[in-house]
Write a protein that holds these residues in place. Sequence first.
Motif, short mmCIF file in Angstrom:
data_model
loop_
_atom_site.label_atom_id
_atom_site.label_comp_id
_atom_site.label_asym_id
_atom_site.label_seq_id
_atom_site.Cartn_x
_atom_site.Cartn_y
_atom_site.Cartn_z
N PHE A 146 46.46 51.85 56.96
CA PHE A 146 47.28 51.51 55.80
C PHE A 146 46.56 51.91 54.52
CE2 PHE A 146 47.96 48.49 52.33
CZ PHE A 146 49.32 48.62 52.11
N TYR A 147 45.29 51.52 54.41
CA TYR A 147 44.52 51.79 53.21
C TYR A 147 44.25 53.29 53.04
CZ TYR A 147 43.99 46.78 53.44
OH TYR A 147 44.26 45.44 53.49
N LYS A 148 43.96 53.97 54.14
CA LYS A 148 43.76 55.42 54.09
C LYS A 148 45.04 56.11 53.64
CE LYS A 148 40.18 56.00 57.60
NZ LYS A 148 39.86 56.56 58.92
N SER A 149 46.15 55.66 54.17
CA SER A 149 47.44 56.24 53.85
C SER A 149 47.77 56.05 52.36
CB SER A 149 48.50 55.58 54.72
OG SER A 149 49.75 56.10 54.46
N MET A 150 47.52 54.86 51.85
CA MET A 150 47.79 54.59 50.43
C MET A 150 46.87 55.42 49.53
SD MET A 150 50.38 52.81 50.03
CE MET A 150 51.12 53.47 51.50
N PHE A 151 45.63 55.61 49.97
CA PHE A 151 44.73 56.46 49.18
C PHE A 151 45.22 57.90 49.19
CE2 PHE A 151 41.21 59.46 48.91
CZ PHE A 151 40.83 59.22 47.60
N ASN A 152 45.68 58.38 50.35
CA ASN A 152 46.22 59.74 50.42
C ASN A 152 47.42 59.89 49.49
OD1 ASN A 152 44.31 60.58 52.28
ND2 ASN A 152 45.62 60.21 54.04
N SER A 153 48.28 58.89 49.45
CA SER A 153 49.43 58.92 48.55
C SER A 153 48.97 58.94 47.09
CB SER A 153 50.33 57.70 48.77
OG SER A 153 50.98 57.77 50.00
N PHE A 154 47.96 58.15 46.80
CA PHE A 154 47.42 58.07 45.44
C PHE A 154 46.85 59.43 45.02
CE2 PHE A 154 43.93 56.90 42.47
CZ PHE A 154 44.68 56.27 41.49
N GLU A 155 46.05 60.00 45.89
CA GLU A 155 45.43 61.29 45.59
C GLU A 155 46.49 62.37 45.41
OE1 GLU A 155 41.43 63.47 47.12
OE2 GLU A 155 42.83 62.85 48.70
N GLN A 156 47.48 62.37 46.28
CA GLN A 156 48.58 63.34 46.17
C GLN A 156 49.32 63.15 44.85
OE1 GLN A 156 51.81 62.68 48.92
NE2 GLN A 156 52.63 64.73 48.65
N GLY A 157 49.59 61.90 44.51
CA GLY A 157 50.29 61.60 43.26
C GLY A 157 49.50 62.05 42.04
N ILE A 158 48.22 61.76 42.02
CA ILE A 158 47.37 62.16 40.89
C ILE A 158 47.37 63.68 40.75
CG2 ILE A 158 44.99 62.22 40.01
CD1 ILE A 158 46.28 59.47 39.75
N GLY A 186 69.48 35.07 59.89
CA GLY A 186 68.70 33.99 59.34
C GLY A 186 67.20 34.25 59.27
N LYS A 187 66.69 35.07 60.18
CA LYS A 187 65.24 35.29 60.19
C LYS A 187 64.87 36.59 59.46
CE LYS A 187 65.56 37.15 64.84
NZ LYS A 187 65.11 37.08 66.20
N ARG A 188 63.64 36.61 58.99
CA ARG A 188 63.13 37.76 58.24
C ARG A 188 62.72 38.88 59.19
NH1 ARG A 188 58.21 37.68 53.84
NH2 ARG A 188 58.36 39.87 53.31
N LYS A 189 63.10 40.10 58.83
CA LYS A 189 62.69 41.27 59.60
C LYS A 189 61.22 41.58 59.34
CE LYS A 189 66.67 44.30 60.07
NZ LYS A 189 67.20 45.59 59.60
N LYS A 190 60.60 42.23 60.31
CA LYS A 190 59.21 42.63 60.15
C LYS A 190 59.13 43.91 59.32
CE LYS A 190 54.99 43.60 62.58
NZ LYS A 190 54.34 44.07 63.75
N ALA A 191 58.17 43.97 58.42
CA ALA A 191 57.97 45.16 57.59
C ALA A 191 57.45 46.31 58.44
CB ALA A 191 56.99 44.85 56.47
N LYS A 192 57.98 47.49 58.20
CA LYS A 192 57.54 48.66 58.97
C LYS A 192 56.40 49.41 58.28
CE LYS A 192 61.98 49.27 61.17
NZ LYS A 192 63.21 50.04 61.24
N MET A 193 56.35 49.34 56.97
CA MET A 193 55.28 49.92 56.15
C MET A 193 55.04 51.41 56.43
SD MET A 193 52.48 46.81 56.15
CE MET A 193 51.81 47.28 57.72
N ARG A 194 56.10 52.19 56.56
CA ARG A 194 55.96 53.62 56.86
C ARG A 194 55.86 54.44 55.58
NH1 ARG A 194 61.09 54.04 60.74
NH2 ARG A 194 61.90 53.16 58.82
N ARG A 195 54.73 55.10 55.42
CA ARG A 195 54.52 56.00 54.29
C ARG A 195 55.45 57.20 54.39
NH1 ARG A 195 50.34 60.42 53.83
NH2 ARG A 195 50.21 60.90 51.62
N SER A 196 55.82 57.56 55.61
CA SER A 196 56.63 58.75 55.84
C SER A 196 57.99 58.68 55.15
CB SER A 196 56.83 58.97 57.34
OG SER A 196 57.52 57.89 57.92
#
Length: 174
Positions: free
Chosen positions: A120-132, A66-76
Amino acid sequence: MSKRDLKKYLNELNKEQLEEQILELYEKFSPVKVYYNFVFNPKEETLLQECKLKISNEYFPVKTTGKRKKAKMRRSVAQKYIKHFIQLGVDPFVIADVMLYNIEIAQAFSAENTIKQELFYKSMFNSFEQGINFIISNGIIAEFKTRIKEIHHRASEQKWYNEPDFKRIIEQFY
């Protein structure tokens, strides 16, 4: 053993011996089995959907009770899939799609939730840079330009502290 020595050794084997060695590798080593299974039955669309589901579950977990699980937000989780896809030789369009999807789903989560972890923000930027970098090196920038611009727009709209870094990367190919 060097590659040259390996070639020399393989040239000395007859067809039956080569087949035996390949079968032994297939049975003994899981990565070899995964590789051959992909080569002979490349279900890229199925792999892509499975991958996207796992990535989205990192941010928007499926309710089991019934309850919502917590997001793990793992870039890995996304990084593991990306590395695996590159090793298998999956189409660069599919890999680029996963790279951008990872950021897009994180931004969807960020739009609904306050995230205080700077990592979180650093990780997303690293993903963005890697993707580009991946997209540019594979010469497929035109196909992904709209999504890339939208990622930058959302980073700006959500007031990500490192939005200027996203902008700097994008300005390289405008």
